[in-house]
Design an enzyme around this catalytic site. Structure first.
Site, PDB file in Angstrom:
ATOM      1  N   TYR A 185      42.200  35.382  37.320  1.00  0.00           N
ATOM      2  CA  TYR A 185      41.786  35.596  38.704  1.00  0.00           C
ATOM      3  C   TYR A 185      40.719  34.580  39.086  1.00  0.00           C
ATOM      4  O   TYR A 185      39.845  34.246  38.276  1.00  0.00           O
ATOM      5  CB  TYR A 185      41.221  37.004  38.888  1.00  0.00           C
ATOM      6  CG  TYR A 185      42.273  38.081  38.987  1.00  0.00           C
ATOM      7  CD1 TYR A 185      42.791  38.464  40.219  1.00  0.00           C
ATOM      8  CD2 TYR A 185      42.752  38.721  37.847  1.00  0.00           C
ATOM      9  CE1 TYR A 185      43.756  39.454  40.312  1.00  0.00           C
ATOM     10  CE2 TYR A 185      43.721  39.710  37.928  1.00  0.00           C
ATOM     11  CZ  TYR A 185      44.208  40.073  39.172  1.00  0.00           C
ATOM     12  OH  TYR A 185      45.173  41.049  39.264  1.00  0.00           O
ATOM     13  N   ASP A 191      45.244  44.394  45.770  1.00  0.00           N
ATOM     14  CA  ASP A 191      44.782  45.287  46.830  1.00  0.00           C
ATOM     15  C   ASP A 191      44.912  44.636  48.203  1.00  0.00           C
ATOM     16  O   ASP A 191      45.157  43.428  48.322  1.00  0.00           O
ATOM     17  CB  ASP A 191      43.319  45.672  46.595  1.00  0.00           C
ATOM     18  CG  ASP A 191      43.141  46.631  45.424  1.00  0.00           C
ATOM     19  OD1 ASP A 191      44.122  47.301  45.053  1.00  0.00           O
ATOM     20  OD2 ASP A 191      42.013  46.706  44.888  1.00  0.00           O
TER      21      ASP A 191
END
Length: 246
Positions: free
Chosen positions: A111, A52
């Site tokens: 992540y 994003d």
């Protein structure tokens, strides 16, 4: 023509996300512009994940078909880097099988999310950490994190728009690590993730860490399958796509 894979990093601050869009700066857009400069034709790329706006990457992986069979891996790496902006860098290039697509062949995505709990804001790391100058109870956060490991319906931990997609996901590992000087790393490992899922997990764990919630509240949010019960999303700039494993 050979299928090439590249591993690269980028600072997501000045991009409107990874995926190419009209009239805005994106990572994919800059990468494909660089490839076109090198090879003189448009080249489509296939990425392991679409980050994003504001999210960074240490180990994004992309594949594409290289029209020049004479170039070796290091030649390709150097040529692309010479045509990329300063906030994208190719780390590794290798030849792979003709149908390699990192999105579908990834075995695990890792992540990292960084939180800075120090009382003074560090201006030199502010683009890469969530500055949260409050004490967090790490042990309670670790208890809460255990409820999220395994296969679950994570719709409560996703952005709007995921209702019509499969929302069952598996978290293989979720660790909360105290680094030093108030810096905390939340490391999340899984095969794939919903949009906003990692940032939502972080926000909910931080809510526990502050003492506003008890660890069991995270289990309630998960089981509710109701996004409105969630603590929302942590800021994008603390998140990194750290590594993709195949």
């Amino acid at each position: 023509m050979r299928r090439v894979a590249i591993e690269f990093s980028y600072d997501g601050t000045d991009f409107f996300g990874y995926q190419i869009q009209n009239n805005v700066r994106t990572v994919q857009g800059e990468l494909e512009k660089a490839l076109e400069k090198v090879f003189k034709i448009h080249i489509d790329t296939y990425a392991a994940g679409r980050t994003d706006t504001g999210v960074h990457a240490n180990g994004q992986v992309v594949s594409f078909d290289c029209p020049n069979d004479r170039l070796m891996e290091n030649d390709i790496k150097n040529a692309i880097n010479a045509n990329l902006p300063g906030d994208i860098y190719i780390k590794k290039v290798w030849f792979t099988h003709p149908t390699f697509n990192p999105r579908y062949e990834a075995k695990r995505r890792i992540y990292h999310y960084y939180i800075d709990t120090s009382k003074s804001k560090n201006l030199f790391t502010r683009r890469y950490v969530w500055w949260f100058p409050y004490e967090l109870d790490i042990e309670k956060m670790r208890i809460a994190a255990k409820y999220l490991i395994g296969e679950h319906d994570f719709i409560s931990f996703s952005k709007k728009g995921e209702e019509n997609t499969k929302t069952i996901r598996t978290i293989n590992n979720l660790r909360i690590i105290e680094i030093k000087n108030g810096l905390i790393l939340i490391r999340v490992e899984g095969i794939s993730f919903l949009r906003g899922m990692v940032r939502s997990i972080v926000a909910n764990l931080v809510r526990v860490g502050t003492g506003i919630w008890e660890p069991e509240k995270v289990k309630e949010v998960l089981e509710s399958k109701d996004r409105s019960k969630s603590a929302g999303l942590a800021p994008a700039h603390g998140l990194f796509l750290y590594k993709v494993l195949f």
